[in-house]
Design a protein around this motif. Structure first.
Motif, mmCIF file in Angstrom:
data_model
loop_
_atom_site.group_PDB
_atom_site.id
_atom_site.type_symbol
_atom_site.label_atom_id
_atom_site.label_comp_id
_atom_site.label_asym_id
_atom_site.label_seq_id
_atom_site.Cartn_x
_atom_site.Cartn_y
_atom_site.Cartn_z
ATOM 1 N N PHE A 1 32.014 -34.151 -54.042
ATOM 2 C CA PHE A 1 33.181 -33.325 -53.749
ATOM 3 C C PHE A 1 32.764 -32.050 -53.021
ATOM 4 N N ALA A 2 31.733 -31.397 -53.531
ATOM 5 C CA ALA A 2 31.249 -30.176 -52.885
ATOM 6 C C ALA A 2 30.805 -30.460 -51.456
ATOM 7 N N GLY A 3 30.122 -31.593 -51.248
ATOM 8 C CA GLY A 3 29.679 -31.955 -49.906
ATOM 9 C C GLY A 3 30.836 -32.181 -48.954
ATOM 10 N N HIS A 4 31.871 -32.863 -49.415
ATOM 11 C CA HIS A 4 33.075 -33.048 -48.593
ATOM 12 C C HIS A 4 33.700 -31.700 -48.229
ATOM 13 N N LEU A 5 33.819 -30.826 -49.210
ATOM 14 C CA LEU A 5 34.434 -29.516 -48.982
ATOM 15 C C LEU A 5 33.656 -28.706 -47.949
ATOM 16 N N THR B 1 38.479 -37.496 -51.797
ATOM 17 C CA THR B 1 37.357 -37.092 -52.604
ATOM 18 C C THR B 1 37.919 -36.369 -53.817
ATOM 19 N N GLY B 2 37.054 -35.812 -54.646
ATOM 20 C CA GLY B 2 37.569 -35.061 -55.787
ATOM 21 C C GLY B 2 36.870 -35.428 -57.075
ATOM 22 N N ASP C 1 27.164 -39.269 -47.895
ATOM 23 C CA ASP C 1 26.284 -39.347 -46.730
ATOM 24 C C ASP C 1 26.854 -38.419 -45.666
ATOM 25 N N ARG C 2 26.300 -37.226 -45.586
ATOM 26 C CA ARG C 2 26.839 -36.199 -44.689
ATOM 27 C C ARG C 2 26.838 -36.664 -43.230
#
Length: 260
Positions: free
Chosen positions: A113-117, A95-96, A76-77
């Motif tokens: 993971f991509a969203g966190h990055l 994350t990961g 959830d961005r």
């Protein structure tokens, strides 16, 4: 001074500490562990985690979704960005990717993971990365979506030297836990020897993975002293040098800790 760069204070069985987190913090300070980073694994539980430990001025926090929690805590961005606005939240994660325990949620793990990055790069925050049996995809996604300036850390590292080098090349640090003291961790100890001290963090990942001689017991931040001692022995330097350098590394990576 030592810093436990990754612990889960909200997951401790406080019955073993006279039902008081104050005792956990006091025991850590007796071992020269002055500060710690309490890491979130499920956004649904962030508020409870924060309430548990925010009264201690030597504790910082992260906000994120562990790869094994992506179903009950979807990415959830907006919520993550809101939590990250708190100055005591110094990183996103953990994350990961974890393909050891779950490949059924592979696509969800990768998307989260991509969203966190991506969000971490925009916010200039480091990312705390959990990776297990997902070496190629972890590095690939960091390359594709990460920000080498804010970077992050591969926490509780148990993977290959090749992966560690790839992470270092991307600006990441590598963090070691009590696993390096385990009898069957000879290969990992070689990685410790090879990773430069100025790119390394130490952690407990408590309440899990208590180091020797406490293996089998509940882990706690105080035991990061054993991790630092093991690193010092492997690298042929003093514990004081490990303490000073890993503390400096922590503040270099987690920029908000320099002023909060």
């Amino acid at each position: 001074m030592l810093i436990d760069s990754h612990c889960h204070l909200d997951m401790l069985d406080l019955a073993r500490h006279d039902n008081s987190l104050d005792n956990v913090i006091a025991t850590a300070r007796e071992r020269d562990v002055e500060k710690m980073l309490c890491v979130c694994v499920d956004l649904n539980k962030f508020d409870a985690m924060y309430q548990t430990a925010s009264r201690f001025d030597n504790v910082w926090f992260s906000a994120g979704i562990h790869p094994l929690h992506v179903e009950e805590s979807p990415f959830d961005r907006d919520q993550l960005a809101r939590l990250a606005a708190d100055p005591r939240v110094v990183a996103l994660g953990e994350t990961g990717l974890d393909y050891y325990y779950s490949t059924e949620t592979l696509e969800q793990q990768q998307a989260s993971f991509a969203g966190h990055l991506q969000l971490a790069g925009e916010l200039d925050l480091p990312v705390i990365v959990h990776t297990r049996d997902a070496r190629d995809d972890t590095i690939r996604l960091i390359r594709e979506h990460g920000n080498t300036e804010s970077a992050g850390v591969l926490h509780c590292f148990t993977e290959s030297l090749e992966m560690a080098k790839s992470a270092l090349d991307l600006g990441y640090m590598v963090s070691f836990s009590g696993i390096i003291s385990f009898r069957n961790a000879a290969e990992l100890r070689e990685v410790v020897k090879a990773v430069p001290l100025d790119r390394m963090l130490v952690e407990t990942d408590s309440p899990y993975l208590a180091p020797v001689p406490f293996r089998g017991k509940q882990n706690q931040p105080a035991y990061v002293a054993e991790v630092a001692a093991c690193v010092a022995e492997l690298k042929g330097v003093s514990v004081e040098q490990v303490s000073e350098q890993t503390t400096a590394n922590f503040h270099k990576l987690f920029k908000r800790t320099r002023t909060s």
